[in-house]
Design a protein around this motif. Structure first.
Motif, PDB file in Angstrom:
ATOM      1  N   LEU A  64       3.429 -20.064   9.771  1.00 49.40           N
ATOM      2  CA  LEU A  64       2.548 -21.181   9.698  1.00 49.40           C
ATOM      3  C   LEU A  64       2.870 -22.198   8.374  1.00 49.40           C
ATOM      4  CD1 LEU A  64      -0.841 -19.430  10.476  1.00 49.40           C
ATOM      5  CD2 LEU A  64       0.782 -20.692  12.122  1.00 49.40           C
ATOM      6  N   GLY A  65       3.732 -21.723   7.561  1.00 45.51           N
ATOM      7  CA  GLY A  65       3.592 -22.491   6.090  1.00 45.51           C
ATOM      8  C   GLY A  65       4.380 -21.621   5.195  1.00 45.51           C
ATOM      9  N   GLU A  66       4.464 -22.145   4.000  1.00 44.24           N
ATOM     10  CA  GLU A  66       5.161 -21.388   2.956  1.00 44.24           C
ATOM     11  C   GLU A  66       3.875 -20.940   1.996  1.00 44.24           C
ATOM     12  OE1 GLU A  66       8.420 -23.470   1.139  1.00 44.24           O
ATOM     13  OE2 GLU A  66       9.381 -23.014   3.024  1.00 44.24           O
ATOM     14  N   PHE A  67       3.655 -19.707   1.884  1.00 41.75           N
ATOM     15  CA  PHE A  67       2.363 -19.364   0.943  1.00 41.75           C
ATOM     16  C   PHE A  67       3.052 -18.273   0.003  1.00 41.75           C
ATOM     17  CE2 PHE A  67       1.050 -20.243   5.286  1.00 41.75           C
ATOM     18  CZ  PHE A  67      -0.272 -20.883   4.916  1.00 41.75           C
ATOM     19  N   ASP A  68       2.211 -18.167  -1.108  1.00 43.94           N
ATOM     20  CA  ASP A  68       2.680 -17.390  -2.071  1.00 43.94           C
ATOM     21  C   ASP A  68       4.081 -17.276  -2.786  1.00 43.94           C
ATOM     22  OD1 ASP A  68       0.389 -15.829  -2.622  1.00 43.94           O
ATOM     23  OD2 ASP A  68       0.911 -14.311  -0.960  1.00 43.94           O
ATOM     24  N   LEU A  69       4.289 -18.807  -3.295  1.00 45.99           N
ATOM     25  CA  LEU A  69       5.641 -19.277  -3.774  1.00 45.99           C
ATOM     26  C   LEU A  69       5.612 -18.870  -5.193  1.00 45.99           C
ATOM     27  CD1 LEU A  69       6.376 -22.824  -2.001  1.00 45.99           C
ATOM     28  CD2 LEU A  69       7.090 -20.418  -1.457  1.00 45.99           C
ATOM     29  N   LYS A  70       4.357 -18.830  -5.885  1.00 46.85           N
ATOM     30  CA  LYS A  70       4.377 -18.531  -7.087  1.00 46.85           C
ATOM     31  C   LYS A  70       3.363 -17.088  -7.584  1.00 46.85           C
ATOM     32  CE  LYS A  70       4.387 -23.262  -8.447  1.00 46.85           C
ATOM     33  NZ  LYS A  70       3.498 -24.270  -9.004  1.00 46.85           N
ATOM     34  N   THR A  71       2.893 -16.608  -6.400  1.00 48.40           N
ATOM     35  CA  THR A  71       1.881 -15.750  -6.533  1.00 48.40           C
ATOM     36  C   THR A  71       2.538 -14.485  -5.735  1.00 48.40           C
ATOM     37  OG1 THR A  71       0.428 -16.384  -4.904  1.00 48.40           O
ATOM     38  CG2 THR A  71       0.053 -16.866  -7.301  1.00 48.40           C
ATOM     39  N   SER A  72       1.686 -13.380  -5.510  1.00 52.64           N
ATOM     40  CA  SER A  72       2.185 -12.438  -4.504  1.00 52.64           C
ATOM     41  C   SER A  72       0.561 -11.702  -4.065  1.00 52.64           C
ATOM     42  CB  SER A  72       2.984 -11.148  -5.104  1.00 52.64           C
ATOM     43  OG  SER A  72       2.371 -10.509  -6.282  1.00 52.64           O
ATOM     44  N   SER A  73       0.664 -11.033  -3.142  1.00 54.51           N
ATOM     45  CA  SER A  73      -0.478 -10.686  -2.447  1.00 54.51           C
ATOM     46  C   SER A  73      -0.370  -9.031  -1.934  1.00 54.51           C
ATOM     47  CB  SER A  73      -0.982 -11.374  -1.215  1.00 54.51           C
ATOM     48  OG  SER A  73      -1.346 -12.790  -1.619  1.00 54.51           O
ATOM     49  N   TRP A  74      -1.392  -8.265  -2.660  1.00 50.46           N
ATOM     50  CA  TRP A  74      -1.480  -6.925  -2.095  1.00 50.46           C
ATOM     51  C   TRP A  74      -1.549  -6.802  -0.663  1.00 50.46           C
ATOM     52  CZ3 TRP A  74       0.086  -3.143  -4.836  1.00 50.46           C
ATOM     53  CH2 TRP A  74      -0.367  -3.055  -6.385  1.00 50.46           C
ATOM     54  N   ILE A  75      -1.005  -5.942   0.252  1.00 49.84           N
ATOM     55  CA  ILE A  75      -1.410  -5.741   1.887  1.00 49.84           C
ATOM     56  C   ILE A  75      -1.695  -4.640   2.018  1.00 49.84           C
ATOM     57  CG2 ILE A  75       0.105  -7.600   2.373  1.00 49.84           C
ATOM     58  CD1 ILE A  75       2.323  -5.496   2.991  1.00 49.84           C
ATOM     59  N   ASP A  76      -2.290  -4.257   3.239  1.00 46.29           N
ATOM     60  CA  ASP A  76      -2.728  -2.992   3.628  1.00 46.29           C
ATOM     61  C   ASP A  76      -1.553  -1.976   3.682  1.00 46.29           C
ATOM     62  OD1 ASP A  76      -4.371  -1.036   4.947  1.00 46.29           O
ATOM     63  OD2 ASP A  76      -3.391  -1.382   6.566  1.00 46.29           O
ATOM     64  N   THR A  77      -1.538  -0.866   2.937  1.00 52.60           N
ATOM     65  CA  THR A  77      -0.450   0.065   2.717  1.00 52.60           C
ATOM     66  C   THR A  77      -0.732   1.500   3.650  1.00 52.60           C
ATOM     67  OG1 THR A  77      -0.360  -0.756   0.582  1.00 52.60           O
ATOM     68  CG2 THR A  77       0.509   1.330   0.915  1.00 52.60           C
ATOM     69  N   PRO A  78       0.282   1.856   4.282  1.00 50.56           N
ATOM     70  CA  PRO A  78       0.206   2.969   4.942  1.00 50.56           C
ATOM     71  C   PRO A  78      -0.149   4.039   4.481  1.00 50.56           C
ATOM     72  CG  PRO A  78       2.304   1.813   5.708  1.00 50.56           C
ATOM     73  CD  PRO A  78       1.727   1.238   4.455  1.00 50.56           C
ATOM     74  N   PRO A  79      -0.849   5.028   4.872  1.00 44.16           N
ATOM     75  CA  PRO A  79      -1.743   6.112   4.087  1.00 44.16           C
ATOM     76  C   PRO A  79      -0.505   6.943   3.591  1.00 44.16           C
ATOM     77  CG  PRO A  79      -2.687   6.100   6.195  1.00 44.16           C
ATOM     78  CD  PRO A  79      -1.594   5.060   6.270  1.00 44.16           C
ATOM     79  N   GLU A  80       0.571   7.254   4.359  1.00 48.37           N
ATOM     80  CA  GLU A  80       1.734   8.281   3.784  1.00 48.37           C
ATOM     81  C   GLU A  80       2.415   7.716   2.484  1.00 48.37           C
ATOM     82  OE1 GLU A  80       3.683   5.792   7.012  1.00 48.37           O
ATOM     83  OE2 GLU A  80       1.624   6.865   6.700  1.00 48.37           O
ATOM     84  N   LEU A  81       2.397   6.203   2.289  1.00 49.52           N
ATOM     85  CA  LEU A  81       2.964   5.518   0.797  1.00 49.52           C
ATOM     86  C   LEU A  81       1.631   5.540   0.114  1.00 49.52           C
ATOM     87  CD1 LEU A  81       5.078   4.041  -0.344  1.00 49.52           C
ATOM     88  CD2 LEU A  81       3.922   2.117   0.636  1.00 49.52           C
ATOM     89  N   ARG A  82       0.661   5.572   0.383  1.00 50.50           N
ATOM     90  CA  ARG A  82      -0.625   5.394  -0.600  1.00 50.50           C
ATOM     91  C   ARG A  82      -0.583   6.846  -1.123  1.00 50.50           C
ATOM     92  NH1 ARG A  82      -2.283   5.214  -4.523  1.00 50.50           N
ATOM     93  NH2 ARG A  82      -4.363   4.695  -5.263  1.00 50.50           N
ATOM     94  N   ALA A  83      -0.476   7.803  -0.262  1.00 46.94           N
ATOM     95  CA  ALA A  83      -0.644   9.374  -0.913  1.00 46.94           C
ATOM     96  C   ALA A  83       0.313   9.442  -1.960  1.00 46.94           C
ATOM     97  CB  ALA A  83      -0.510  10.166   0.314  1.00 46.94           C
ATOM     98  N   ARG A  84       1.413   8.769  -1.989  1.00 41.87           N
ATOM     99  CA  ARG A  84       2.157   9.167  -3.161  1.00 41.87           C
ATOM    100  C   ARG A  84       1.891   8.439  -4.389  1.00 41.87           C
ATOM    101  NH1 ARG A  84       7.995  10.731  -0.661  1.00 41.87           N
ATOM    102  NH2 ARG A  84       7.269  12.135   0.687  1.00 41.87           N
TER     103      ARG A  84
END
Length: 119
Positions: A64-84
């Motif tokens: 829809l546009g260009e977002f986070d050109l200077k920042t970053s955003s946490w996203i939902d992380t799969p449980p198997e990755l989060r467990a590590r």
């Protein structure tokens, strides 16, 4: 029968300033021994009644546009990755959307989170 849904999502140019400098979740916040951030992205989102964007939703937002050109955003992380101990975040650089990983307990002044509300 499938129900129709309306999605509301953050569309600010950068990850919202009041939602930055947060680690990923409560477990990450509790694991920090020093220099703890004020909160975690997952806890803040839950308190707002919203959910962290998934990687698929984040990429759809970037259509829809260009977002986070200077920042970053946490996203939902799969449980198997989060467990590590890891967590995922995204941003847009060099005309592309990137997904990265970091320790869930990390936090940076330019990393926040984007969220969605489904009605």
């Amino acid at each position: 029968m499938r129900r129709a849904a309306i999605w509301f999502c953050d569309c600010s140019a950068e990850s919202p300033a009041g939602r930055r400098s947060l680690c990923y979740d409560r477990a990450a916040l509790d694991a920090r021994k020093a220099h703890k951030p004020a909160d975690s992205a997952a806890d803040r989102a839950a308190a707002m009644g919203v959910a962290l964007l998934t990687e698929e939703q984040y990429r759809a937002l970037q259509q829809l546009g260009e977002f986070d050109l200077k920042t970053s955003s946490w996203i939902d992380t799969p449980p198997e990755l989060r467990a590590r101990g890891g967590a995922l975040f995204c941003d847009r650089r060099y005309g592309r959307v990137f997904t990265y990983h970091n320790g869930a307990e990390s936090y940076y002044a330019a990393r926040g989170f984007r969220a969605a509300l489904v009605v």
